[in-house]
Design a protein around this motif. Structure first.
Motif, PDB file in Angstrom:
ATOM      1  N   LYS A 150       2.277  -2.347  14.124  1.00 35.06           N
ATOM      2  CA  LYS A 150       1.353  -2.498  12.989  1.00 35.06           C
ATOM      3  C   LYS A 150       1.453  -1.299  12.049  1.00 35.06           C
ATOM      4  O   LYS A 150       1.522  -1.448  10.832  1.00 35.06           O
ATOM      5  N   ARG A 151       1.472  -0.115  12.629  1.00 36.49           N
ATOM      6  CA  ARG A 151       1.574   1.106  11.818  1.00 36.49           C
ATOM      7  C   ARG A 151       2.905   1.152  11.070  1.00 36.49           C
ATOM      8  O   ARG A 151       2.945   1.492   9.890  1.00 36.49           O
TER       9      ARG A 151
ATOM     10  N   LEU B 113       2.730  -1.308   8.213  1.00 35.25           N
ATOM     11  CA  LEU B 113       1.875  -0.787   7.137  1.00 35.25           C
ATOM     12  C   LEU B 113       2.640   0.209   6.273  1.00 35.25           C
ATOM     13  O   LEU B 113       2.528   0.192   5.047  1.00 35.25           O
ATOM     14  N   PHE B 114       3.410   1.092   6.919  1.00 37.44           N
ATOM     15  CA  PHE B 114       4.171   2.094   6.167  1.00 37.44           C
ATOM     16  C   PHE B 114       5.278   1.459   5.334  1.00 37.44           C
ATOM     17  O   PHE B 114       5.550   1.901   4.234  1.00 37.44           O
TER      18      PHE B 114
ATOM     19  N   GLU C 274       2.967  -1.697   2.890  1.00 34.83           N
ATOM     20  CA  GLU C 274       1.752  -1.466   2.094  1.00 34.83           C
ATOM     21  C   GLU C 274       1.777  -0.112   1.384  1.00 34.83           C
ATOM     22  O   GLU C 274       2.403   0.828   1.843  1.00 34.83           O
TER      23      GLU C 274
ATOM     24  N   ALA D  60      -0.148   3.357  -0.071  1.00 34.20           N
ATOM     25  CA  ALA D  60      -1.042   4.325   0.560  1.00 34.20           C
ATOM     26  C   ALA D  60      -2.512   3.909   0.441  1.00 34.20           C
ATOM     27  O   ALA D  60      -3.285   4.088   1.387  1.00 34.20           O
TER      28      ALA D  60
ATOM     29  N   LYS E 111      -3.832   0.944   0.421  1.00 40.22           N
ATOM     30  CA  LYS E 111      -4.121  -0.095   1.414  1.00 40.22           C
ATOM     31  C   LYS E 111      -4.226   0.517   2.806  1.00 40.22           C
ATOM     32  O   LYS E 111      -5.123   0.170   3.587  1.00 40.22           O
ATOM     33  N   ARG E 112      -3.343   1.473   3.133  1.00 37.70           N
ATOM     34  CA  ARG E 112      -3.405   2.131   4.449  1.00 37.70           C
ATOM     35  C   ARG E 112      -4.731   2.887   4.587  1.00 37.70           C
ATOM     36  O   ARG E 112      -5.371   2.854   5.643  1.00 37.70           O
ATOM     37  N   TYR E 113      -5.131   3.557   3.514  1.00 38.42           N
ATOM     38  CA  TYR E 113      -6.393   4.298   3.529  1.00 38.42           C
ATOM     39  C   TYR E 113      -7.584   3.344   3.659  1.00 38.42           C
ATOM     40  O   TYR E 113      -8.496   3.585   4.452  1.00 38.42           O
TER      41      TYR E 113
ATOM     42  N   ASP F 278      -7.628   0.354   5.008  1.00 37.16           N
ATOM     43  CA  ASP F 278      -7.653  -0.183   6.375  1.00 37.16           C
ATOM     44  C   ASP F 278      -8.305   0.804   7.332  1.00 37.16           C
ATOM     45  O   ASP F 278      -9.110   0.428   8.186  1.00 37.16           O
TER      46      ASP F 278
ATOM     47  N   LEU G   9      -1.424   9.361   6.738  1.00 39.75           N
ATOM     48  CA  LEU G   9      -1.199   8.276   5.779  1.00 39.75           C
ATOM     49  C   LEU G   9       0.161   8.374   5.089  1.00 39.75           C
ATOM     50  O   LEU G   9       0.557   7.471   4.360  1.00 39.75           O
TER      51      LEU G   9
END
Length: 188
Positions: free
Chosen positions: A135-136, A139-140, A143, A145, A147-149, A151, A172
């Motif tokens: 998942k991580r 995300l990297f 998505e 930054a 969106k990562r923040y 989440d 992040l």
């Protein structure tokens, strides 16, 4: 708290949970202290009761790269070292004062010999770790930054505010300056 965590897997008997608890010790670590440091052998698993931990490594540049943040009610360990018996390449440090329930690998191995439920549990944990890693990674790759923040804010709103800017930015994959801009954009 650890008994509730173990019960949530719906595989253990009360006596199996009691046997686990008998083998654990409570450990407190101060903000800035380490659970484990690069070069050490990992021979234990910790359940984080309170506090926040970060896992990081330092490449040749010397810059610390935070790749994992552990929040309460989860397990943590230097997983590669725990499995292989080789020295760890990571550091696990308390971002805030932390209280842990710790069990030694030898005791976990002993429990696994006494009941297949422990082997099933360890398999479930390994699968969860793999899914979190995947998942991580996605995300990297996929998505931005922001969106990562978002989440992270959605999943850990209380704790995110307690993590120092430089650790959170590193986690992040952005600069502290970029994170400051994101924080201004996002109204909590």
């Amino acid at each position: 708290m650890i008994s509730s965590f173990l019960s949530s897997f719906d595989i253990f008997t009360p006596s199996e949970i009691a046997a686990f608890e008998e083998k654990t010790v409570l450990r407190s670590i101060k903000k800035g202290s380490f659970l484990i440091q690069e070069g050490q052998l990992c021979k234990e698993v910790a359940f984080l009761k309170t506090g926040i931990l970060r896992s990081f490594f330092s490449p040749e540049s010397g810059e610390e790269i935070t790749y994992c943040i552990t929040f309460p009610n989860t397990l943590t360990t230097a997983y590669s070292s725990f499995i292989t018996g080789l020295p760890t390449l990571e550091n696990i440090q308390a971002v805030s004062a932390a209280e842990l329930v710790v069990i030694q690998k030898a005791d976990l191995d002993q429990l696994s010999q006494s009941s297949l439920n422990w082997t099933r549990f360890l398999k479930m944990i390994a699968e969860q770790q793999y899914l979190e890693l995947e998942k991580r990674l996605f995300l990297f790759q996929k998505e931005k930054a922001k969106k990562r923040y978002m989440d992270l804010l959605e999943n850990q709103p209380v704790y995110v505010q307690q993590i120092p800017l430089q650790y959170l930015a590193s986690y992040l994959g952005i600069t502290p300056r970029h994170l400051s801009r994101l924080r201004r954009e996002v109204v909590l």
